[in-house]
Design a protein around this motif. Structure first.
Motif, mmCIF file in Angstrom:
data_model
loop_
_atom_site.group_PDB
_atom_site.id
_atom_site.type_symbol
_atom_site.label_atom_id
_atom_site.label_comp_id
_atom_site.label_asym_id
_atom_site.label_seq_id
_atom_site.Cartn_x
_atom_site.Cartn_y
_atom_site.Cartn_z
ATOM 1 N N CYS A 199 38.411 40.126 60.672
ATOM 2 C CA CYS A 199 36.834 39.670 60.361
ATOM 3 C C CYS A 199 36.477 40.608 59.235
ATOM 4 O O CYS A 199 37.246 41.264 58.677
ATOM 5 C CB CYS A 199 36.027 39.873 61.456
ATOM 6 S SG CYS A 199 36.372 39.119 63.244
ATOM 7 N N ILE A 200 35.355 40.192 58.483
ATOM 8 C CA ILE A 200 34.768 40.994 57.404
ATOM 9 C C ILE A 200 33.756 41.807 58.568
ATOM 10 O O ILE A 200 32.857 41.166 59.230
ATOM 11 C CB ILE A 200 34.051 40.184 56.557
ATOM 12 C CG1 ILE A 200 35.169 39.268 55.886
ATOM 13 C CG2 ILE A 200 33.294 40.821 55.526
ATOM 14 C CD1 ILE A 200 34.517 38.237 54.907
ATOM 15 N N GLY A 201 33.853 43.099 58.237
ATOM 16 C CA GLY A 201 32.777 44.027 58.666
ATOM 17 C C GLY A 201 31.569 43.983 57.798
ATOM 18 O O GLY A 201 31.565 44.028 56.645
ATOM 19 N N ILE A 202 30.491 44.115 58.655
ATOM 20 C CA ILE A 202 29.172 44.316 57.883
ATOM 21 C C ILE A 202 28.313 45.107 58.865
ATOM 22 O O ILE A 202 28.356 45.193 60.079
ATOM 23 C CB ILE A 202 28.347 42.738 57.740
ATOM 24 C CG1 ILE A 202 28.155 42.122 59.065
ATOM 25 C CG2 ILE A 202 29.375 41.963 56.823
ATOM 26 C CD1 ILE A 202 27.533 41.024 58.974
ATOM 27 N N ARG A 203 27.084 45.550 58.328
ATOM 28 C CA ARG A 203 26.079 46.492 58.956
ATOM 29 C C ARG A 203 25.458 45.592 60.157
ATOM 30 O O ARG A 203 25.288 44.325 59.898
ATOM 31 C CB ARG A 203 25.086 47.129 58.101
ATOM 32 C CG ARG A 203 25.882 47.838 57.087
ATOM 33 C CD ARG A 203 24.905 48.950 56.218
ATOM 34 N NE ARG A 203 24.350 47.917 55.135
ATOM 35 C CZ ARG A 203 24.987 47.897 54.065
ATOM 36 N NH1 ARG A 203 26.061 48.450 53.740
ATOM 37 N NH2 ARG A 203 24.409 47.050 53.065
ATOM 38 N N LYS A 204 24.839 46.300 60.900
ATOM 39 C CA LYS A 204 24.030 45.662 61.885
ATOM 40 C C LYS A 204 22.578 45.230 61.324
ATOM 41 O O LYS A 204 22.140 45.632 60.464
ATOM 42 C CB LYS A 204 23.825 46.622 63.056
ATOM 43 C CG LYS A 204 25.191 46.629 64.049
ATOM 44 C CD LYS A 204 24.769 47.368 65.275
ATOM 45 C CE LYS A 204 26.067 47.558 66.260
ATOM 46 N NZ LYS A 204 26.109 46.277 67.014
ATOM 47 N N ASN A 205 22.109 44.126 61.953
ATOM 48 C CA ASN A 205 20.875 43.743 61.526
ATOM 49 C C ASN A 205 20.649 43.198 60.038
ATOM 50 O O ASN A 205 19.721 43.389 59.401
ATOM 51 C CB ASN A 205 19.884 45.104 61.748
ATOM 52 C CG ASN A 205 19.834 45.643 63.239
ATOM 53 O OD1 ASN A 205 19.731 44.635 63.972
ATOM 54 N ND2 ASN A 205 19.737 46.687 63.415
#
Length: 280
Positions: free
Chosen positions: A238-244
């Motif tokens: 996947c592509i990791g992103i910050r929460k919220n």
């Protein structure tokens, strides 16, 4: 971070005035900075002229185009990818597999590939035909215990290379550290070089990396053991992103799903891996 106390005062003041508080507007994403290791071929690598290329890069460029995002790519060591994301140096990171530990600190897009893990070993060595070789096995299935126990016996006293801060490292240390010496490297390529030099007995890695190294080895290396998924292993890519940051997740998810639906991810998978690892 905004003060809870400050928010409370603002709401109270507005109430006194009989005014309403306007909702926070959704963030409009126009450009992002994307982190990538650049040392995990054929997923990602740095060519002789310094250009980032590989499956990840082709996917990311396609996703950015479909999401109408201007994307800047930065190569950085794998073990610093999540800290850099959390420090806002990156807005997204490639080749990121969800597992419970990572889900505590970051969020993930829908997968753009799904790949199991297995062992890379010398064809002429004692580990060339580990129990379960070639079989698809989920460690979430209770029947996997017998195969894992048999592999554990074969690995006793051996040294197995893994990449630092990966789910492969976590899986090996959780399941085999009392029998095998688990040695962590900064990259898959560094572990593979030590395997070639005879300094380790096996490497546990992503099947795509393993297959690529087998093809380049002139018959000296083979994939050994089952194709493992489940547990702590992060086999969804996947592509990791910050929460919220739901707006960014939404536009990236839509772009990935679009590329999967029209066969683009399959075509890119066949181009780089000669097998289809696209999500179904």
């Amino acid at each position: 971070m905004r003060s809870i106390r400050g928010i409370g005062i603002g709401v109270a003041f507005a109430a006194l005035l009989g005014a309403s508080i306007a909702p926070v507007s959704a963030k409009e994403w126009k450009e992002i900075t994307v982190g990538v290791e650049g040392a995990f071929p054929p997923f990602n690598l740095i060519s002789a002229d310094g250009t980032l290329e590989g499956f990840d890069m082709d996917v990311a460029k396609e996703v950015c185009k479909r999401a109408s995002l201007k994307c800047t790519f930065v190569a950085q060591d794998w073990d610093s990818q999540i800290p850099a994301l959390l420090a806002n140096k990156f807005d997204a990171v490639l080749t990121m597999g969800p597992n419970p530990k990572r889900r505590e600190v970051i969020d993930f897009t829908t997968p753009y590939a799904i790949t199991p893990n297995t062992f890379l070993v010398e064809k002429s060595g004692p580990l060339a035909n580990l129990p379960g070789t070639g079989k698809d096995i989920s460690v979430n299935d209770g029947s996997s215990k017998e195969v894992l126990d048999a592999i554990r016996a074969k690995l006793k006293g051996k040294t197995v290379g893994v990449s630092l801060s990966t789910s492969q490292q976590q899986f090996m240390e959780e399941n085999f550290k009392n029998d095998a010496d688990v040695k962590a490297y900064k990259s898959s390529e560094q572990a593979q070089l030590d395997l070639d030099a005879g300094r380790i007995d096996a490497q546990f890695d992503n099947i795509v990396f393993v297959t690529s190294m087998v093809e380049k080895s002139n018959g000296n290396l083979v994939a050994s053991g089952p194709f493992l998924t489940g547990g702590i292993m992060a086999t969804n890519v996947c592509i990791g992103i910050r929460k919220n940051e739901p707006e960014l997740k939404e536009i990236l998810d839509k772009a990935i799903q679009s590329a999967a639906a029209d066969g683009t991810l399959r075509n890119l998978s066949m181009k780089w891996f000669k097998t289809d690892v696209s999500p179904k």
